[in-house]
Design a protein around this motif. Structure first.
Motif, short mmCIF file in Angstrom:
data_model
loop_
_atom_site.label_atom_id
_atom_site.label_comp_id
_atom_site.label_asym_id
_atom_site.label_seq_id
_atom_site.Cartn_x
_atom_site.Cartn_y
_atom_site.Cartn_z
N SER A 206 0.76 -1.20 0.04
CA SER A 206 0.03 0.04 0.05
C SER A 206 0.77 1.04 -0.23
N GLY A 207 0.43 2.13 -0.78
CA GLY A 207 1.30 3.34 -0.87
C GLY A 207 2.49 3.43 -1.71
N LEU A 208 3.01 2.20 -2.25
CA LEU A 208 4.19 2.15 -3.18
C LEU A 208 4.13 2.76 -4.46
N LYS A 209 4.79 3.57 -4.82
CA LYS A 209 4.45 4.16 -6.29
C LYS A 209 5.73 3.18 -7.33
N VAL A 210 4.79 2.50 -8.02
CA VAL A 210 5.52 1.60 -9.09
C VAL A 210 5.19 2.19 -10.48
N VAL A 211 6.30 2.27 -11.26
CA VAL A 211 6.21 2.62 -12.69
C VAL A 211 6.64 1.28 -13.58
N LEU A 212 5.61 1.06 -14.71
CA LEU A 212 6.00 0.02 -15.44
C LEU A 212 5.98 0.63 -16.97
N CYS A 213 6.85 -0.30 -17.94
CA CYS A 213 6.67 0.27 -19.29
C CYS A 213 5.37 -0.05 -19.85
N ASP A 214 4.83 0.98 -21.14
CA ASP A 214 3.80 0.44 -21.44
C ASP A 214 3.72 -0.99 -21.99
N GLU A 215 2.43 -1.73 -21.88
CA GLU A 215 2.53 -3.13 -22.42
C GLU A 215 2.79 -3.43 -23.96
N THR A 216 2.61 -2.29 -24.54
CA THR A 216 2.83 -2.26 -26.03
C THR A 216 4.22 -2.30 -26.46
N VAL A 217 5.11 -2.03 -25.59
CA VAL A 217 6.33 -2.06 -25.92
C VAL A 217 7.02 -3.56 -25.11
N PRO A 218 8.22 -4.01 -25.69
CA PRO A 218 8.65 -5.26 -25.10
C PRO A 218 8.89 -5.48 -23.63
N CYS A 219 9.33 -4.13 -23.06
CA CYS A 219 9.80 -4.25 -21.67
C CYS A 219 8.46 -4.19 -20.76
N GLY A 220 7.34 -3.56 -21.32
CA GLY A 220 6.25 -3.73 -20.66
C GLY A 220 5.31 -5.06 -20.85
N ALA A 221 5.71 -5.80 -22.07
CA ALA A 221 5.09 -6.95 -22.23
C ALA A 221 5.88 -8.05 -21.30
N ALA A 222 7.07 -7.79 -21.01
CA ALA A 222 7.86 -8.65 -20.18
C ALA A 222 7.36 -8.45 -18.76
N ALA A 223 7.29 -7.26 -18.39
CA ALA A 223 6.65 -7.05 -16.93
C ALA A 223 5.29 -7.73 -17.02
N ARG A 224 4.62 -7.63 -17.67
CA ARG A 224 3.01 -8.26 -17.52
C ARG A 224 3.18 -9.70 -17.46
N LYS A 225 4.23 -10.32 -18.16
CA LYS A 225 4.48 -11.77 -18.02
C LYS A 225 4.88 -12.16 -16.70
N ALA A 226 5.85 -11.30 -16.10
CA ALA A 226 6.43 -11.45 -14.70
C ALA A 226 5.59 -11.39 -13.66
N LEU A 227 4.67 -10.27 -13.88
CA LEU A 227 3.65 -10.18 -12.91
C LEU A 227 2.68 -11.38 -12.73
N GLU A 228 1.99 -11.78 -13.87
CA GLU A 228 1.11 -13.05 -14.24
C GLU A 228 1.94 -14.03 -13.41
N ALA A 229 3.09 -14.50 -13.74
CA ALA A 229 4.01 -15.61 -13.15
C ALA A 229 3.87 -15.59 -11.48
N GLY A 230 3.84 -14.08 -11.14
CA GLY A 230 4.02 -13.98 -9.72
C GLY A 230 2.63 -13.82 -9.05
#
Length: 264
Positions: free
Chosen positions: A145-169
């Motif tokens: 709670s309260g933690l400010k997190v930034v992600l790359c947009d899912e349309t770019v590779p780093c964002g797509a990879a982040a989404r995969k990692a978050l789903e895995a976790g």
């Protein structure tokens, strides 16, 4: 007569030794003389995460090939792909994902020879404020709670990879912002506008002590392959091929793995 015969034999021996002196040396000389010299400008469109390592390789290329100049356009892979398919002049495209390369290939914008191929791989890491004041130790900690997190947009590779990692976790995360490339996401941490970001390990290493990196096991589920290709309408195809060869050579791989990339 004996002395004259000896002289002849010595002369013949010297000629024989000279003509077959050092096969390796002769082969190297032949290879060197057969290599066509390259010159002129080479324009390389490359994923933002390649900036540091490709800039170093560009310097090496220019020193090795006097009369050449390497110009880079570093940005999000999708932005670069859109520019290429819209007709932007470039010689080489190095993408952070096969999907983005496929966009360019499907549009007929990559050359058939050499075919696009993977030259490195990259994986994510959590970038935190210097010293990790929020004590982030795992991917699940990003949901605090309260933690400010930034992600790359899912349309770019780093964002797509982040989404995969978050789903895995098993983590459903709503970031404070989506960024268009990995450098922009990392800048949010450097400016203390966010507490954490999911970015590439190579980018964490590149900025040194401006951030603290936290590895996490789910990153293994979201490793990105990086393909490189000669473009079909390359203005300087000969030099472009030589640059690609440098990137894929043992020397190029040492530079890339030194920046934190993995070999294919």
């Amino acid at each position: 007569m004996s002395g004259a015969g000896t002289a002849v034999l010595l002369a013949l021996s010297a000629c024989s030794s000279s003509s077959g002196s050092d096969p390796a040396s002769d082969s190297a000389g032949s290879a060197s003389s057969s290599a066509a010299p390259v010159s002129g400008r080479v324009t390389v469109f490359a994923a933002a995460s390649l900036e540091e390592s490709f800039t170093a390789l560009g310097d090496t290329f220019e020193k090795r090939h006097p009369g050449t100049a390497v110009t880079f356009n570093f940005a999000g892979s999708d932005t670069l792909a859109a520019s290429i398919t819209s007709g932007a002049p470039a010689d080489v495209f190095a993408s952070a994902s096969p999907r983005t390369m496929a966009t360019v290939t499907d549009a007929g914008a990559t050359a058939a020879t050499p075919a696009p191929s993977t030259f490195v791989r990259n994986e994510l890491e959590i970038a935190t404020l210097p010293g990790n004041p929020d004590r982030i130790a795992s991917l699940k900690d990003l949901g605090a709670s309260g933690l400010k997190v930034v992600l790359c947009d899912e349309t770019v590779p780093c964002g797509a990879a982040a989404r995969k990692a978050l789903e895995a976790g098993g983590l459903d995360l709503t970031p404070v912002s989506y960024e268009q490339d990995v450098k922009s996401a990392l800048t949010k941490i450097e400016l203390k506008e966010a507490d954490a970001a999911l970015v590439y390990k190579t980018d964490v290493r590149a900025v040194g002590d401006k951030v603290t990196g936290v590895p996490f096991p789910e990153a293994a589920q979201a490793v990105n392959d990086y393909p490189i290709a000669l473009l079909e309408d390359a203005p300087n195809a000969a030099a472009a091929k030589a640059f690609i060869e440098l990137v894929k050579s043992a020397e190029g791989q040492r530079v890339l793995t030194g920046a934190g990339f993995r070999t294919p």
